[in-house]
Design a protein around this motif. Structure first.
Motif, mmCIF file in Angstrom:
data_model
loop_
_atom_site.group_PDB
_atom_site.id
_atom_site.type_symbol
_atom_site.label_atom_id
_atom_site.label_comp_id
_atom_site.label_asym_id
_atom_site.label_seq_id
_atom_site.Cartn_x
_atom_site.Cartn_y
_atom_site.Cartn_z
ATOM 1 N N VAL A 136 12.653 9.688 -11.346
ATOM 2 C CA VAL A 136 12.131 9.621 -9.976
ATOM 3 C C VAL A 136 13.146 8.892 -9.109
ATOM 4 O O VAL A 136 13.739 7.890 -9.549
ATOM 5 N N ILE A 137 13.354 9.401 -7.905
ATOM 6 C CA ILE A 137 14.185 8.724 -6.908
ATOM 7 C C ILE A 137 13.307 8.428 -5.696
ATOM 8 O O ILE A 137 12.727 9.349 -5.108
ATOM 9 N N SER A 158 0.832 -1.207 0.000
ATOM 10 C CA SER A 158 0.000 0.000 0.000
ATOM 11 C C SER A 158 0.863 1.252 0.000
ATOM 12 O O SER A 158 0.551 2.240 -0.685
ATOM 13 N N VAL A 159 1.958 1.237 0.780
ATOM 14 C CA VAL A 159 2.869 2.379 0.784
ATOM 15 C C VAL A 159 3.485 2.573 -0.596
ATOM 16 O O VAL A 159 3.591 3.704 -1.104
ATOM 17 N N ALA A 160 3.906 1.474 -1.238
ATOM 18 C CA ALA A 160 4.510 1.563 -2.565
ATOM 19 C C ALA A 160 3.501 2.075 -3.597
ATOM 20 O O ALA A 160 3.846 2.905 -4.458
ATOM 21 N N MET A 161 2.278 1.628 -3.535
ATOM 22 C CA MET A 161 1.266 2.086 -4.478
ATOM 23 C C MET A 161 0.989 3.573 -4.297
ATOM 24 O O MET A 161 0.783 4.310 -5.268
ATOM 25 N N LEU A 168 3.913 5.427 -5.938
ATOM 26 C CA LEU A 168 3.791 5.415 -7.396
ATOM 27 C C LEU A 168 2.721 6.392 -7.875
ATOM 28 O O LEU A 168 2.897 7.073 -8.893
ATOM 29 N N LYS A 169 1.631 6.487 -7.122
ATOM 30 C CA LYS A 169 0.592 7.450 -7.484
ATOM 31 C C LYS A 169 1.095 8.877 -7.335
ATOM 32 O O LYS A 169 0.800 9.746 -8.165
ATOM 33 N N GLN A 170 1.882 9.127 -6.277
ATOM 34 C CA GLN A 170 2.445 10.462 -6.076
ATOM 35 C C GLN A 170 3.422 10.814 -7.197
ATOM 36 O O GLN A 170 3.507 11.973 -7.614
ATOM 37 N N ALA A 171 4.169 9.819 -7.691
ATOM 38 C CA ALA A 171 5.123 10.044 -8.783
ATOM 39 C C ALA A 171 4.467 9.999 -10.149
ATOM 40 O O ALA A 171 5.166 10.177 -11.171
ATOM 41 N N GLU A 172 3.137 9.744 -10.186
ATOM 42 C CA GLU A 172 2.392 9.654 -11.443
ATOM 43 C C GLU A 172 2.953 8.565 -12.342
ATOM 44 O O GLU A 172 3.110 8.736 -13.562
ATOM 45 N N LEU A 173 3.269 7.446 -11.728
ATOM 46 C CA LEU A 173 3.767 6.280 -12.454
ATOM 47 C C LEU A 173 2.734 5.172 -12.382
ATOM 48 O O LEU A 173 2.201 4.863 -11.305
ATOM 49 N N GLY A 174 2.452 4.574 -13.532
ATOM 50 C CA GLY A 174 1.512 3.474 -13.598
ATOM 51 C C GLY A 174 1.843 2.550 -14.750
ATOM 52 O O GLY A 174 2.909 2.645 -15.381
ATOM 53 N N GLN A 183 9.986 -4.277 -8.420
ATOM 54 C CA GLN A 183 9.298 -5.239 -9.275
ATOM 55 C C GLN A 183 8.283 -4.569 -10.201
ATOM 56 O O GLN A 183 8.263 -4.819 -11.406
ATOM 57 N N LEU A 184 7.442 -3.703 -9.629
ATOM 58 C CA LEU A 184 6.370 -3.122 -10.439
ATOM 59 C C LEU A 184 6.914 -2.192 -11.516
ATOM 60 O O LEU A 184 6.480 -2.247 -12.682
#
Length: 496
Positions: A372-373, A268-271, A274-280, A304-305
């Motif tokens: 992104v870092i 959940s933290v990783a998701m 990723l949403k904050q970085a606008e990565l999907g 992984q994702l």
């Protein structure tokens, strides 16, 4: 010799004579005192002044006899049905008397019933509250206070709650911070039932034992699920846990309980990152990503994702973790520390400063620019030097929980905070939405999305070690050490 015996006999005879005379004299004195007492009593009775006392006793005795006679006659009248009926007619001929009698009867009935039920309540058997095993912090703010203890079995306070029998739970660095007081001030104000001791564990997997009548999740008794808990909620590292339906989801069917427990919180933290970085799935292809500490629980998910979605991933880790991060898909690996002093990288006893030296040296030699870092574990050094390795629109995103300034509030600060909490609760009640107290976004939708990634093979669970509940303190120390790779699990399954 004969003369001595003769003298002893004479002395004994003389002693006996004197004792007999003394006894006779005592008896004579007793008889004389008895005669004098009898004569004094006769003179007192014959004295005219005693007549008043005698008359008083006679009057009292006569009054007692009259009182007893009146009681006897009254009892005979009351037992006579005809007389009793006449008295009742005289009493109830007045409406006021009838009303008074009615209220008296009602009061007697209520008092009797109340006394009866009060007696039943006082005489109820004292049943001991059911208890369960839980991994908890007994004294917040003190080291080495995490242990296996006994706590009360939780009760369902909401009709949408779900009771789950826990099979495995995962620990995170946040649990160690909570045991040292993280969020203590706000947690006492938010939680309607503060725990003591404080149960730890941010994620778990288990089997549904009971479902609230208003639960709309579709879960049923016996379903295998995983669950997640924010920092301000009670932990789930216990035999039983009650959580809202919004933080429970069906666990992936291709993984066991231990593997499933490793993903809910870190995933959940990783998701959220990723949403904050606008990565999907559609925006990650062609991006260059740097994941600091790629073998942390969150780092494993991010590596992984982003790799599966088409990004070029560079991850940092310790040398011993290189095979794992390579297996997760990292294209390039930066080791944070050498294996021996001959590497020339031990410039400080502060591991965070050593990490900065390794990272800056490695990036300078690679001359790579990142979009992104991600920082997955806290560091003490200034990260501004990394901006020169970012693209024009690049971002540095921290995925770990920042310190809460409310933990250091004084009396006035806590008073203002209490008003703020009350206002937030009022707004949430009006909007029919629970307030957000900070931290990563945790909900069943994210859990269902993670379960889909696991079932599709896009995401693997990484479990470092599985501990028993008795080794809870070791599990906490391990997840915070440099040796940890992936998640640290505590199993509650029998025989494990």
């Amino acid at each position: 010799m004969d003369e001595v015996v003769f003298r002893v006999e004479q002395n004994l005879e003389a002693l006996q004579v004197r004792m007999g005379m003394a006894a006779e004299s005592g008896m004579r004195m007793v008889r004389q005192a008895s005669d004098e007492g009898r004569n004094m009593a006769l003179r007192a009775l014959q004295d005219p002044s005693f007549d008043g006392v005698r008359n008083s006793f006679q009057s009292i005795w006569t009054s007692c006899l009259d009182f007893l006679n009146r009681i006897r006659y009254t009892a005979l009248e009351l037992t006579d049905p005809q007389i009793f009926y006449q008295q009742l007619q005289l009493f109830f001929q007045d409406e006021i008397s009838r009303n008074n009698a009615f209220f008296v009867c009602v009061g007697l009935g209520l008092g009797t019933a109340g006394g009866f039920f009060l007696g039943l309540w006082l005489a109820r058997p004292s049943l001991s509250a059911p208890v369960m095993k839980a991994i908890a912090c007994t004294h917040t703010g003190y080291p080495d206070t995490v242990s296996l203890t006994r706590v009360s079995v939780p009760q369902m306070f909401s009709t949408s709650d779900i009771l789950i029998r826990i099979r495995a739970a995962s620990f995170h660095r946040l649990d160690e911070r909570i045991s040292h007081g993280y969020g203590r001030t706000l947690r006492r104000m938010i939680s309607p039932h503060p725990e003591s001791p404080l149960v730890l564990g941010r994620a778990a997997s288990g089997v549904v034992e009971a479902v609230g009548q208003d639960c709309r999740s579709g879960l049923e008794i016996g379903d295998e699920v995983w669950l997640v808990a924010p920092w301000y909620a009670p932990g789930v590292a216990s035999e039983m846990a009650i959580v809202p339906e919004s933080r429970v989801g069906r666990k992936p069917f291709i993984t066991g309980f231990e593997g499933a427990a490793s993903l809910p919180y870190s995933g959940s933290v990783a998701m959220g990152a990723l949403k904050q970085a606008e990565l999907g799935e559609d925006t990650c292809a062609g991006k260059r990503i740097l994941v600091q500490d790629g073998c942390s629980p969150v780092g494993c998910v991010l590596t992984q994702l982003t790799k599966k979605w088409g990004a070029t991933v560079t991850a940092t880790c310790y040398v011993r973790s290189v095979p794992v991060i390579r297996a997760l898909g990292a294209d390039d690996v930066i080791t944070l520390r050498g294996e021996s002093p001959s590497d020339g990288l031990f410039l400080s006893t502060d591991s965070s400063l050593v990490e900065k030296f390794n990272l800056s040296h490695a990036l300078a030699t690679r001359e790579v620019i990142f979009d992104v870092i991600f920082f997955t574990t806290p560091v003490t050094y200034d990260k501004n030097f990394l901006y020169k390795y970012l693209t024009s629109g690049g971002r540095i995103i921290d995925t770990y929980e920042v310190p809460l300034m409310t933990d250091d509030f004084g009396f006035l600060g806590r008073m203002a905070l209490s008003w703020f909490v009350t206002l937030r609760r009022l707004v949430g009640w009006v909007l029919r939405s629970p307030p957000d107290w900070g931290g990563p976004h945790l909900c069943h939708l994210t859990l269902d999305q993670l379960a889909g990634y696991v079932n599709e093979g896009l995401l693997q669970t990484v479990v470092d070690q599985v501990f028993t509940p008795e080794d809870a303190q070791r599990a906490i120390e391990h997840i915070c050490s440099e040796k940890a790779i992936g998640s640290t699990i505590v199993t509650f399954r029998d025989g494990k």
